[in-house]
Design a protein around this motif. Structure first.
Motif, mmCIF file in Angstrom:
data_model
loop_
_atom_site.group_PDB
_atom_site.id
_atom_site.type_symbol
_atom_site.label_atom_id
_atom_site.label_comp_id
_atom_site.label_asym_id
_atom_site.label_seq_id
_atom_site.Cartn_x
_atom_site.Cartn_y
_atom_site.Cartn_z
ATOM 1 N N SER A 116 0.834 -1.240 0.078
ATOM 2 C CA SER A 116 0.043 0.037 -0.054
ATOM 3 C C SER A 116 0.712 1.245 0.092
ATOM 4 N N HIS A 117 1.852 1.229 0.853
ATOM 5 C CA HIS A 117 2.902 2.297 0.715
ATOM 6 C C HIS A 117 4.275 1.473 1.637
ATOM 7 N N LEU A 118 5.296 2.180 1.553
ATOM 8 C CA LEU A 118 6.408 1.713 2.023
ATOM 9 C C LEU A 118 6.892 2.024 3.453
ATOM 10 N N HIS A 119 5.758 2.431 4.569
ATOM 11 C CA HIS A 119 6.164 2.824 5.851
ATOM 12 C C HIS A 119 6.603 1.433 6.541
ATOM 13 N N PHE A 120 7.385 1.681 7.612
ATOM 14 C CA PHE A 120 8.008 0.535 8.352
ATOM 15 C C PHE A 120 6.939 -0.465 8.869
ATOM 16 N N ASP A 121 5.677 -0.291 9.083
ATOM 17 C CA ASP A 121 4.743 -1.025 9.583
ATOM 18 C C ASP A 121 3.972 -1.814 8.282
ATOM 19 N N HIS A 122 4.288 -1.569 7.158
ATOM 20 C CA HIS A 122 3.774 -2.330 6.054
ATOM 21 C C HIS A 122 4.874 -2.918 5.332
ATOM 22 N N ALA A 123 6.019 -2.458 5.277
ATOM 23 C CA ALA A 123 7.131 -3.167 4.489
ATOM 24 C C ALA A 123 8.150 -3.694 5.335
ATOM 25 N N GLY A 187 -1.952 11.082 0.353
ATOM 26 C CA GLY A 187 -1.997 11.972 1.224
ATOM 27 C C GLY A 187 -1.430 11.599 2.633
ATOM 28 N N HIS A 188 -1.703 10.219 3.014
ATOM 29 C CA HIS A 188 -0.914 9.837 3.975
ATOM 30 C C HIS A 188 0.679 9.786 3.632
ATOM 31 N N THR A 189 0.748 9.136 2.472
ATOM 32 C CA THR A 189 2.255 9.106 1.875
ATOM 33 C C THR A 189 2.035 9.612 0.572
ATOM 34 N N ALA A 209 -5.783 0.503 3.954
ATOM 35 C CA ALA A 209 -4.437 0.568 4.582
ATOM 36 C C ALA A 209 -4.408 2.146 5.150
ATOM 37 N N ASP A 210 -3.281 2.970 5.220
ATOM 38 C CA ASP A 210 -3.291 4.100 5.906
ATOM 39 C C ASP A 210 -3.951 5.424 5.418
ATOM 40 N N ALA A 211 -4.606 5.342 4.187
ATOM 41 C CA ALA A 211 -5.384 6.212 3.596
ATOM 42 C C ALA A 211 -6.295 6.614 4.757
#
Ligand SMILES: [Zn+2]
Length: 272
Positions: A116-123, A187-189, A209-211
């Motif tokens: 969904s994006h590359l933040h630490f809690d998803h990647a 928006g979130h990233t 995800a974090d949207a």
């Protein structure tokens, strides 16, 4: 959008929870932003559950997001994130590798690992798939941002999570497999995406995800988080999702909602 092919199955893999000050997630007046009557109230420390989604289709098996790594404390220490979002409400059988094992799925059985994006809690668990032969997918904008800054980390992007991975990128809203689409929800990233699956029996499911972190973030009215890359894009992404949800009567699954994850059918249960 086409319907997913008969035989398509979707499994939600709950992977335990981080915990954090709710202010990070929900910047609501009267909540995070206090009135003078609330000055003395202590901060609210809450569960921030994390999940992944496995979609089995006749055209291939797709994993959406990879959650947090078991060695989070060492990996996140240089960033300080380990103190703000400790991954400390998780048992051995809730880590992603354990969830996959419980279903009899090896990393090599997964064709596409989509972020969904590359933040630490998803990647955080991309390393599990490094030599698996999987195709890794992320939005073009997210990749550009995540590889484009100087230094080892920027906010919640930690380069060591993803820098060895060769990504295939998608741009714009994309139907990736029949009935399985990625919706651009920045928006979130800069390049955050949501997952849409149009199932023959269960109907449309959207994984934000974090949207959208939680039900309270979705509203209406929508409530942003303390850290948003672009607030204007964040608001319009939420309304974009709301439009699709209304049109399709979708089941919305938010990125980090502690109440909702308890109400969903989770692994080994499936949606078809
Ligand atoms: Zn995030």
């Amino acid at each position: 959008m086409a319907l997913a092919k008969p035989g398509t199955k979707l499994t939600i893999l709950p992977c335990g929870a981080m915990t954090a000050d709710l202010t990070w997630l929900l910047l609501a007046p009267g909540r995070a932003i206090r009135s003078r009557q609330q000055k003395a109230e202590p901060p609210e420390w809450v569960d921030v559950p994390t999940h992944c989604v496995l979609v089995d289709t006749p055209e291939g098996r797709l994993l959406w997001d990879t959650s947090c790594p078991p060695d989070w404390e060492q990996r996140w220490e240089p960033t300080g994130l380990h103190d703000f979002f400790p991954y400390d409400k998780v048992s051995e059988d809730e880590y992603l590798h354990a969830r996959l094992q419980q279903l009899g799925v090896a990393p090599g059985d997964i064709d596409y690992v989509v972020l969904s994006h590359l933040h630490f809690d998803h990647a955080g668990n991309l390393g599990l798939f490094r030599d698996s032969g999987a195709t890794f997918v992320v939005s073009d904008v997210e990749k550009e941002f995540a590889f484009g800054f100087d230094g080892a980390f920027s906010g919640a992007h930690i380069k060591s999570d993803y820098q060895d991975v060769e990504f295939r990128t998608v741009s714009g809203d994309t139907e990736f497999l029949p009935g399985v689409s990625f919706i651009q929800t920045p928006g979130h990233t800069p390049g955050s995406m949501s997952l849409r699956v149009d199932l023959p029996e269960s109907g449309t499911m959207i994984f934000t995800a974090d949207a959208v972190y939680r039900g309270e973030s979705y509203g209406p009215p929508s409530v942003p988080a303390a850290i948003v890359n672009n607030l204007e894009s964040w608001y319009s992404s939420v309304e974009k999702l709301r439009g699709i949800a209304e049109e399709t009567d979708a089941t919305m699954v938010f990125g980090h909602d502690p109440e909702q994850i308890r109400q969903l059918r989770v692994a080994p249960g499936v949606y078809a």
